[in-house]
Design a protein around this motif. Sequence first.
Motif, PDB file in Angstrom:
ATOM      1  N   TYR B 247      -3.854  15.376  51.164  1.00  0.00           N
ATOM      2  CA  TYR B 247      -2.785  16.116  51.835  1.00  0.00           C
ATOM      3  C   TYR B 247      -3.162  16.506  53.263  1.00  0.00           C
ATOM      4  O   TYR B 247      -2.375  16.346  54.189  1.00  0.00           O
ATOM      5  N   SER B 248      -4.367  17.005  53.427  1.00  0.00           N
ATOM      6  CA  SER B 248      -4.751  17.559  54.732  1.00  0.00           C
ATOM      7  C   SER B 248      -5.244  16.510  55.701  1.00  0.00           C
ATOM      8  O   SER B 248      -5.232  16.715  56.910  1.00  0.00           O
ATOM      9  N   GLY B 249      -5.698  15.359  55.183  1.00  0.00           N
ATOM     10  CA  GLY B 249      -6.456  14.449  56.028  1.00  0.00           C
ATOM     11  C   GLY B 249      -7.841  15.021  56.261  1.00  0.00           C
ATOM     12  O   GLY B 249      -8.170  16.114  55.780  1.00  0.00           O
ATOM     13  N   VAL B 250      -8.659  14.289  57.006  1.00  0.00           N
ATOM     14  CA  VAL B 250     -10.024  14.749  57.269  1.00  0.00           C
ATOM     15  C   VAL B 250     -10.364  14.474  58.726  1.00  0.00           C
ATOM     16  O   VAL B 250      -9.886  13.514  59.320  1.00  0.00           O
ATOM     17  N   GLY B 251     -11.172  15.358  59.303  1.00  0.00           N
ATOM     18  CA  GLY B 251     -11.608  15.153  60.687  1.00  0.00           C
ATOM     19  C   GLY B 251     -10.565  15.563  61.698  1.00  0.00           C
ATOM     20  O   GLY B 251      -9.640  16.316  61.391  1.00  0.00           O
ATOM     21  N   ILE B 252     -10.686  15.027  62.909  1.00  0.00           N
ATOM     22  CA  ILE B 252      -9.832  15.462  64.018  1.00  0.00           C
ATOM     23  C   ILE B 252      -8.477  14.771  63.989  1.00  0.00           C
ATOM     24  O   ILE B 252      -8.314  13.703  63.390  1.00  0.00           O
ATOM     25  N   LYS B 253      -7.495  15.426  64.623  1.00  0.00           N
ATOM     26  CA  LYS B 253      -6.171  14.860  64.905  1.00  0.00           C
ATOM     27  C   LYS B 253      -5.424  14.372  63.660  1.00  0.00           C
ATOM     28  O   LYS B 253      -4.686  13.376  63.722  1.00  0.00           O
ATOM     29  N   SER B 254      -5.608  15.082  62.537  1.00  0.00           N
ATOM     30  CA  SER B 254      -4.901  14.646  61.327  1.00  0.00           C
ATOM     31  C   SER B 254      -3.418  14.999  61.396  1.00  0.00           C
ATOM     32  O   SER B 254      -2.624  14.518  60.585  1.00  0.00           O
ATOM     33  N   ALA B 255      -3.020  15.829  62.371  1.00  0.00           N
ATOM     34  CA  ALA B 255      -1.595  16.117  62.537  1.00  0.00           C
ATOM     35  C   ALA B 255      -0.889  15.023  63.340  1.00  0.00           C
ATOM     36  O   ALA B 255       0.337  14.997  63.413  1.00  0.00           O
ATOM     37  N   ILE B 256      -1.660  14.121  63.934  1.00  0.00           N
ATOM     38  CA  ILE B 256      -0.999  13.055  64.704  1.00  0.00           C
ATOM     39  C   ILE B 256      -1.491  11.663  64.359  1.00  0.00           C
ATOM     40  O   ILE B 256      -1.524  10.775  65.200  1.00  0.00           O
ATOM     41  N   GLY B 257      -1.887  11.474  63.099  1.00  0.00           N
ATOM     42  CA  GLY B 257      -2.096  10.105  62.640  1.00  0.00           C
ATOM     43  C   GLY B 257      -3.506   9.715  62.278  1.00  0.00           C
ATOM     44  O   GLY B 257      -3.725   8.650  61.707  1.00  0.00           O
TER      45      GLY B 257
END
Lengths: 269, 269
Positions: B247-257
């Motif tokens: 759900y969250s993604g991992v690392g940097i910039k997970s809100a933009i891909g």
Amino acid sequence: MMEKFVEICYYRKDVIIYEVDMLGKLEIMLENEDNRLNYNISSLFQGVLMESISAPYADNLHKTGLKPYSQYLEFENNLIKWTIHTMTEEAKNQVINPLLNNMQDVNLKQKNITLKVLEKKVSIKTYEQLLNEKYFFQGNPYLDVTFITPTAFKSQGKYVFYPDLKLIFQSLMNKFDNSSANSSIYSEEALEHLIENSDITRYRLKSTVFHMEGIVIPSFMGRITIKIRGPQAMVNLANLLFAYGEYSGVGIKSAIGMGGLRVNERSTK
Amino acid sequence: MMEKFVEICYYRKDVIIYEVDMLGKLEIMLENEDNRLNYNISSLFQGVLMESISAPYADNLHKTGLKPYSQYLEFENNLIKWTIHTMTEEAKNQVINPLLNNMQDVNLKQKNITLKVLEKKVSIKTYEQLLNEKYFFQGNPYLDVTFITPTAFKSQGKYVFYPDLKLIFQSLMNKFDNSSANSSIYSEEALEHLIENSDITRYRLKSTVFHMEGIVIPSFMGRITIKIRGPQAMVNLANLLFAYGEYSGVGIKSAIGMGGLRVNERSTK
């Protein structure tokens, strides 16, 4: 610091000229009907090589513990390419020559399989040539390296199966120094300098395993680009080490099929 | 030590029940004629999302600096799959609902391109469900994880573009804690314990780059298997973190891909 490298290599150059030491490469193309054989047989070729060389030389290798040769297999389209590299003139005469002159086919006794030899190619290069091409030359700061066969390092009792730059450079320096009694490219300081000035900038890698006498060694294959920063002498040293690595292999078990590498030509970055 | 994790999660479970907090997932299938678009457009979808949500909520996100959502694109056979994940009920209502209810097609203004929406799928899961499935359950000690989109970390001012386990677990813990004011899964001690008991046992990875507003971020994609040693509570914590990471993604910039991940089901090692 840089002067030291140059000094070593100048010194080494003189040594080489008098010793006429050389690097050898023998490629043997073998038939592999229906691709029935794969990497798992690599270590059997150690046996083939050992049977081909003279007993006194085999004894000598065993006694000194030195391995002035490396070998590996590549598999492609019903063919096996067996490459044997040697790092001294003596090894060229003792390891490559018998395989080149006497061997008609490859007999894998454990498997009860005989492989037909289709072609043999041999080439040699003096250390002087290698130095002139790689060290006394404007080397490319981007080194594009393919690990052709399963590669691994041993560090603090554990297998390391990814391309750690410290372990890579350390291994290449040690192999360079080991193949001849007169050279000493390795120093803690030189190694530190190289690592500090090197980064992996691109990669495509996968983990794999290498089978050897019933044990399974975790390892990796694939391709990396290393960027060397800093002065040209540093760039050249790295180029020299990897060019040498094409002969010596890198990491553990390069005498029985692991750690085969190739430096890919590239124009710029 | 282990009791502490359990305690946190029991506590957290209570909190969740009262808050009825939830995880959301929206998948939008878009037409990509002749595969003309690729990963380089990923960051444009940030604009699409921002235009879809209400001004007050956008302001609120900006003010708090929290990003209770992640999104990424996948490209396949003339299709783009746009996945938006949310980590709070509010974000589900504010981010997913407008996209689900109002958006007929996707308008990439900078490119002057309109993409037809072919299908939308939505699913939700409560934190309680996630905990029951992943934490209060005999989790698999082998975690098989695919990094679906370019992934990177920032550490000591530099981009790290390989799967460093410390940076992975740290990022997942921080994202878990950030999405809700009441949770605190992160502790230096818990992180150390996780790292000490985890190894990457298999991988297939390549470096890549992510394009964003004219800058290029070095990153990686691919698949790894992580083995978690130690007690079952440790195994379960790692399973929980990676399930959350979907759900969250991992690392940097997970809100933009960037940093999209998937945990692959596997029977054993």
